[in-house]
Design a protein around this motif. Structure first.
Motif, mmCIF file in Angstrom:
data_model
loop_
_atom_site.group_PDB
_atom_site.id
_atom_site.type_symbol
_atom_site.label_atom_id
_atom_site.label_comp_id
_atom_site.label_asym_id
_atom_site.label_seq_id
_atom_site.Cartn_x
_atom_site.Cartn_y
_atom_site.Cartn_z
ATOM 1 N N UNK B 106 -5.664 -0.526 -43.833
ATOM 2 C CA UNK B 106 -6.312 0.788 -43.892
ATOM 3 C C UNK B 106 -7.541 0.797 -42.968
ATOM 4 N N UNK B 107 -8.257 -0.311 -42.980
ATOM 5 C CA UNK B 107 -9.441 -0.454 -42.134
ATOM 6 C C UNK B 107 -9.059 -0.327 -40.655
ATOM 7 N N UNK B 108 -7.975 -0.998 -40.268
ATOM 8 C CA UNK B 108 -7.520 -0.936 -38.870
ATOM 9 C C UNK B 108 -7.142 0.501 -38.508
ATOM 10 N N UNK B 109 -6.375 1.149 -39.370
ATOM 11 C CA UNK B 109 -5.964 2.538 -39.100
ATOM 12 C C UNK B 109 -7.185 3.430 -38.909
ATOM 13 N N UNK B 110 -8.153 3.258 -39.784
ATOM 14 C CA UNK B 110 -9.365 4.078 -39.736
ATOM 15 C C UNK B 110 -10.130 3.841 -38.426
ATOM 16 N N UNK B 111 -10.275 2.584 -38.052
ATOM 17 C CA UNK B 111 -11.013 2.255 -36.820
ATOM 18 C C UNK B 111 -10.252 2.752 -35.589
ATOM 19 N N UNK B 112 -8.936 2.578 -35.599
ATOM 20 C CA UNK B 112 -8.124 3.048 -34.461
ATOM 21 C C UNK B 112 -8.293 4.556 -34.270
ATOM 22 N N UNK B 113 -8.279 5.256 -35.398
ATOM 23 C CA UNK B 113 -8.422 6.708 -35.343
ATOM 24 C C UNK B 113 -9.818 7.094 -34.848
ATOM 25 N N UNK B 114 -10.801 6.388 -35.370
ATOM 26 C CA UNK B 114 -12.194 6.671 -35.036
ATOM 27 C C UNK B 114 -12.454 6.460 -33.552
ATOM 28 N N UNK B 115 -11.884 5.381 -32.996
ATOM 29 C CA UNK B 115 -12.139 5.066 -31.583
ATOM 30 C C UNK B 115 -11.120 5.721 -30.645
ATOM 31 N N UNK B 116 -10.008 6.175 -31.226
ATOM 32 C CA UNK B 116 -8.965 6.787 -30.405
ATOM 33 C C UNK B 116 -8.183 5.774 -29.575
ATOM 34 N N UNK B 117 -8.155 4.526 -30.000
ATOM 35 C CA UNK B 117 -7.378 3.491 -29.306
ATOM 36 C C UNK B 117 -6.648 2.624 -30.326
ATOM 37 N N UNK B 118 -5.647 1.906 -29.854
ATOM 38 C CA UNK B 118 -4.914 0.982 -30.719
ATOM 39 C C UNK B 118 -5.368 -0.441 -30.475
ATOM 40 N N UNK B 119 -4.848 -1.364 -31.288
ATOM 41 C CA UNK B 119 -5.168 -2.784 -31.103
ATOM 42 C C UNK B 119 -4.710 -3.222 -29.705
ATOM 43 N N UNK B 120 -5.537 -3.968 -29.030
ATOM 44 C CA UNK B 120 -5.204 -4.423 -27.686
ATOM 45 C C UNK B 120 -5.716 -3.478 -26.609
ATOM 46 N N UNK B 121 -6.308 -2.358 -27.023
ATOM 47 C CA UNK B 121 -6.778 -1.382 -26.036
ATOM 48 C C UNK B 121 -8.305 -1.321 -25.980
ATOM 49 N N UNK B 122 -8.793 -0.679 -24.901
ATOM 50 C CA UNK B 122 -10.232 -0.537 -24.678
ATOM 51 C C UNK B 122 -10.594 0.940 -24.621
ATOM 52 N N UNK B 123 -11.730 1.286 -25.195
ATOM 53 C CA UNK B 123 -12.153 2.697 -25.163
ATOM 54 C C UNK B 123 -12.383 3.123 -23.715
ATOM 55 N N UNK B 124 -12.197 4.400 -23.445
ATOM 56 C CA UNK B 124 -12.277 4.917 -22.068
ATOM 57 C C UNK B 124 -13.648 4.651 -21.446
ATOM 58 N N UNK B 125 -14.692 4.615 -22.277
ATOM 59 C CA UNK B 125 -16.033 4.375 -21.734
ATOM 60 C C UNK B 125 -16.326 2.880 -21.551
ATOM 61 N N UNK B 126 -15.312 2.051 -21.794
ATOM 62 C CA UNK B 126 -15.483 0.607 -21.575
ATOM 63 C C UNK B 126 -16.392 -0.057 -22.593
ATOM 64 N N UNK B 127 -16.573 0.592 -23.737
ATOM 65 C CA UNK B 127 -17.521 0.070 -24.725
ATOM 66 C C UNK B 127 -16.888 -0.991 -25.622
ATOM 67 N N UNK B 128 -15.719 -0.710 -26.139
ATOM 68 C CA UNK B 128 -15.117 -1.594 -27.157
ATOM 69 C C UNK B 128 -13.665 -1.924 -26.837
ATOM 70 N N UNK B 129 -13.321 -3.205 -26.973
ATOM 71 C CA UNK B 129 -11.916 -3.623 -26.949
ATOM 72 C C UNK B 129 -11.549 -4.073 -28.359
ATOM 73 N N UNK B 130 -10.456 -3.528 -28.871
ATOM 74 C CA UNK B 130 -9.942 -4.003 -30.162
ATOM 75 C C UNK B 130 -8.986 -5.155 -29.875
#
Lengths: 426, 169
Positions: B106-130
């Motif tokens: 549930x935590x992963x789903x919530x974070x993925x939704x919040x950041x708009x990326x999936x595991x293995x991806x990086x946010x468009x602004x280059x801030x966070x990689x999951x």
């Protein structure tokens, strides 16, 4: 008594300092051992008498293992501490490194001396590079300043140097020969044995690998005596042990308790099953050890021999508690994914077998499995254990075999109805 | 010497000194030198935005006087080494058994939704990689938990986790 050995300093505000370690009798054992200094064989006999068994998972006699080292032969010998804690469900050594690092440092010096090793490497998993690494580094610095490390320690003529190292993310480096390869700056591929580490450890020289908790227990054994230590536990299961209780409990935590304490009591220390629910299953020693039904666990004692008799094991002391909302097929799937991802790929039965197991369990979990798949899963698990270079093969197969042994009906329900029989999961 | 220039081009004085201090922990022979490769790669990666380029791998091999393949095989074996660009912060959410039982999916789903990326991806602004994580991170009694740039955050709720992530620069 609780928290009497590896966690003795936990009662203080800053449990990791040298001053607080002194308050618990810290480095007294070292001074006694070095006064003379004591005969190496005598130390090993004391450890044998205490029946200190390996705390990393195998439960092998520490004294016997030390005895394999050619301690009086000339040339460089090494002591290796395995702080690559990564057995799922286990988080005791991370606490030890952060909260009582001096117990490990003192243990390293005494153990190293007992085996004729003058250099000790403490290998921490890469993820420990911040807090645990910084604490143990600081402890080594403090010990060196106090004259406990280096050449001619306390004027005894004994030399010992200790270095901390970090890995970079690989479960297999917890396997002792994989760890030795990693220290040599290679991939952590376990070696064929023989030769054993006591003959061919690192750089072709003898080395012995012990778990963090094992080594940190040594000073207390030497200070309070083998008899005291043995009496804390049970015959052949001497001393206290760290148990990590996680999962569906009200107050998860790591507890240092006498070996042989009934599981029921330990569960109570962790606040019991969450929300007063019914206990369904327990993994008693990290995911490599087969899960046991709750009713059976409630009758068992937490020592090596009791759990082995129940066809599981004490392992690393990582207890994963599951209540009646748990879907055992899902648990099996998660565990199998881990072993599939972490197989080093060296032996075909493990490299291919862990993938087979994972895919078959996934198929069943997705409601697309057949009764043949359950047979296939059982067959695949049986083809791995015993057919690989290292114990990872067993570690990957035992949890699957254990869950099938006690909860086969849950797999059958998936095959029959395409969904879990556990209401909360279905 | 061309090869010498590689180590001096891509590794700073400070990084080379840090590698030297690790080398001092190992015996002074060829095998001992190879022992420093894992620590050297950590140092090179940290100074290169969290990932290891081909040049960095070759620079480490050059500095430690190792055949490049000795470095490549280590860099590809260990999961903490990243061979492609990553975000400024690496986030590993543990989903192993104890965390799973305590709601990590549930935590992963919530974070993925919040950041708009999936595991293995990086946010468009280059801030966070999951970072996809299969290992247990050894903090089971604080489940669910995550690792943010080697700092442990335990006893998470979806809200607590997203608040931590939002505070990252």
């Amino acid at each position: 008594m609780v928290n009497d050995v590896c966690y003795a300093t936990l009662k203080y505000d800053q449990p990791w300092t040298l001053d607080n370690y002194y308050r618990e009798g810290g480095y007294e054992a070292l001074k006694r051992v070095l006064d003379g200094p004591m005969d190496r064989g005598e130390i090993i006999d004391e450890i044998k008498k205490a029946t200190l068994r390996g705390r990393g998972g195998a439960g092998f006699s520490t004294g016997m293992k030390w005895g394999f080292m050619p301690r009086d032969a000339p040339g460089q010998k090494y002591l290796i501490c395995n702080s690559d804690e990564s057995e799922p469900g286990t988080c005791k050594d991370r606490h030890l490194l952060r909260f009582n690092p001096h117990a490990l440092v003192e243990g390293m010096i005494i153990s190293g001396y007992a085996m004729g090793a003058t250099v000790g490497y403490n290998y921490l998993r890469g993820e420990f590079m911040k807090e645990p690494f910084e604490r143990i580094e600081e402890a080594v610095r403090e010990a060196r300043e106090a004259g406990f490390l280096g050449e001619n320690i306390l004027g005894s003529g004994v030399d010992f140097e200790m270095h901390n190292l970090i890995g970079a993310g690989a479960y297999i480096c917890g396997e002792e020969t994989g760890l030795l390869e990693s220290i040599e700056g290679k991939r952590g591929l376990p070696r064929n044995k023989p030769p054993f580490p006591a003959q061919y450890g690192i750089y072709g020289r003898p080395a012995t690998v012990n778990n963090t908790e094992t080594i940190a227990s040594v000073p207390t054994v030497m200070r309070r005596g083998a008899d005291w230590f043995l009496e804390q536990g049970r015959p052949n299961n001497g001393g206290t042990k760290l148990f990590c209780v996680s999962g569906h409990v009200n107050s998860p935590g790591v507890f240092e308790i006498p070996l042989g304490m009934p599981f029921k009591e330990l569960l109570g220390m962790a606040g019991g099953v969450r929300d007063g629910r019914k206990l369904k299953a327990v993994i008693p020693g990290g995911t490599s050890m087969p899960a046991l039904p709750g009713e059976e666990m409630m009758e068992l004692d937490m020592d090596f021999d009791s759990l082995a008799k129940a066809k599981s094991g004490l392992g690393s002391g990582g207890l994963v508690v599951m209540d009646d909302t748990t879907d055992m097929v899902e648990v099996c799937l998660r565990i199998s994914r881990f072993y599939y991802a972490e197989s080093c790929g060296q032996c075909t039965p493990c490299r291919e077998g862990t993938g087979w197991m994972h895919r078959v369990i996934k198929r069943i979990y997705q409601g697309k499995g057949s009764y043949d798949d359950i047979e296939l899963l059982e067959a695949a698990a049986g083809q791995i254990a015993g057919h690989t270079i290292c114990a990872f093969g067993e570690a990957s197969a035992w949890p699957v075999q254990g869950i099938l042994r006690h909860w086969r009906h849950e797999f059958e329900h998936y095959v029959e109805h395409g969904r879990s029989m556990v209401e909360a999961a279905a | 010497m061309t090869s010498q220039r590689l180590a001096y081009t891509y590794l700073s004085d400070h990084q080379r000194e840090a590698i030297d201090s690790w080398r001092a922990r190992f015996p002074d022979h060829d095998q001992g030198r190879q022992s420093a490769v894992i620590q050297a790669l950590h140092i090179a990666q940290e100074g290169n935005g969290g990932w290891l380029s081909q040049q960095m791998l070759d620079a480490v091999a050059d500095y430690l006087e190792l055949t490049p393949v000795r470095v490549y095989e280590v860099a590809t074996f260990y999961s903490m080494f990243h061979l492609h660009p990553v975000g400024r912060h690496k986030v590993n959410i543990c989903q192993n058994i104890s965390c799973m039982l305590c709601g990590s999916d549930e935590l992963v789903r919530h974070i993925e939704q919040h950041l708009g990326i999936g595991l293995g991806e990086t946010t468009a602004d280059g801030r966070i990689t999951l970072v996809p994580e299969d290992e247990c991170l050894a903090a089971c009694t604080g489940a669910p938990m995550m690792l943010v740039d080697e700092h442990y955050y335990t006893d998470l709720t979806p809200e607590k986790a997203t608040a931590i992530l939002d505070s990252l620069e």
